[in-house]
Design an enzyme around this catalytic site. Structure first.
Site, short mmCIF file in Angstrom:
data_model
loop_
_atom_site.label_atom_id
_atom_site.label_comp_id
_atom_site.label_asym_id
_atom_site.label_seq_id
_atom_site.Cartn_x
_atom_site.Cartn_y
_atom_site.Cartn_z
N CYS A 104 0.83 -1.20 0.00
CA CYS A 104 0.00 0.00 0.00
C CYS A 104 0.87 1.26 0.00
CB CYS A 104 -0.97 -0.03 1.18
SG CYS A 104 -2.34 1.15 1.02
N HIS A 233 -3.48 -5.51 1.17
CA HIS A 233 -2.74 -5.78 2.41
C HIS A 233 -2.71 -7.27 2.74
CE1 HIS A 233 -2.25 -1.65 4.14
NE2 HIS A 233 -3.22 -1.38 3.28
N GLU A 235 -0.71 -8.75 4.78
CA GLU A 235 -0.42 -8.92 6.21
C GLU A 235 -1.68 -8.82 7.07
OE1 GLU A 235 -0.96 -4.59 6.13
OE2 GLU A 235 -0.28 -6.10 4.71
#
Length: 269
Positions: A104, A233, A235
């Site tokens: 991002c 994202h 993660e």
């Protein structure tokens, strides 16, 4: 077996460093540190001690001048305590084969630094950028991603698709010119594309493509495959309970498989 030493770099506005570090630990990294950009300047941390570098999401410098642009300028002009340019340390890190992941805001930083796509090996030459979403608003939703099996990207090897969240206001890829865009495609540097959930084909349709990025581009790699930048994202999907459809018994591979591949590659497996 070589050890994997991971550095997650925070800055003035990052907010995903803890999740990113957690994902690296889950993947089996032998050492994971979180350090602020100022630690590099002060010499408390050096890139030479690591082989996996993560630029996490957030809002560097409040996105002043455009997402991550001020941070890119800071990298270009900063020196460490010994007077060495940090940009040269970053160049050395990449040259010796270190892996770089930008998520991002981290992706926005990589393109504005010119680490992606680095056509013709021209690192730190800005060839693409990321601009405002076509919706003219911040997008916070889950998206399906199609993985380009022909990409040299080590982070995406063996993955067919992903389902992960996006949360950004500036995620639309803009190339310097048509030639750059064509070379992204011909060189298989488009590693990830937003996909229609029914067909898993790349899409321009909103909201499956949340920002209007051409060809549904969600992530880019460089010709070496050692650098990956993506707007979604991975993660943030680090446990089955993160899945928005968990109450309906919906499942999908964890987004942290991106980190698994990186650690496995550096371990030489």
């Amino acid at each position: 077996m070589p050890q994997v030493h991971t550095l997650v770099i925070t800055g003035y506005g990052t907010n995903c460093e803890v999740e990113s570090a957690h994902a690296a630990r889950m993947a089996g990294a032998d050492r994971v540190d979180i350090a602020h950009f100022s630690d590099l300047v002060a010499g408390r941390v050096t890139l030479a001690d690591y082989n996996f570098l993560v630029f996490p999401g957030g809002f560097l410098d409040g996105d002043d001048l455009g997402s991550a642009l001020a941070a890119a300028q800071r990298w270009r002009h900063a020196h460490d305590a010994q007077g060495n340019r940090l940009l040269e340390a970053l160049r050395d890190f990449v040259t010796r084969g270190g892996l770089v992941l930008g998520i991002c805001n981290g992706f926005q930083l990589l393109v504005k630094l010119g680490l992606l796509p680095a056509l013709d090996g021209q690192r730190f030459d800005r060839q693409v950028s990321l601009s405002h979403n076509d919706s003219a608003r911040y997008e916070d939703r889950w998206v399906h991603l199609r993985v380009n099996a022909a990409s040299p990207c080590v982070f995406t090897k063996g993955i067919e698709h992903l389902y992960v969240p996006v949360r950004h206001g500036e995620g639309k890829l803009v190339a310097r010119d048509e030639e750059v865009m064509n070379r992204l495609v011909s060189g298989n540097l488009v590693a990830l594309q937003y996909a229609d959930p029914e067909t898993m084909e790349p899409t321009m349709e909103y909201p499956w493509n949340p920002n209007g990025s051409p060809l549904g581009i969600a992530g880019l790699t460089d010709p070496t495959g050692h650098i990956l930048g993506l707007m979604p994202h991975p993660e943030a999907f680090n446990h089955p309970t993160n899945h928005p459809g968990r109450g309906r018994d919906e499942t999908a591979p964890l987004g942290t498989v991106i980190f698994d591949n990186a650690v496995r590659y550096l371990h030489g497996k």
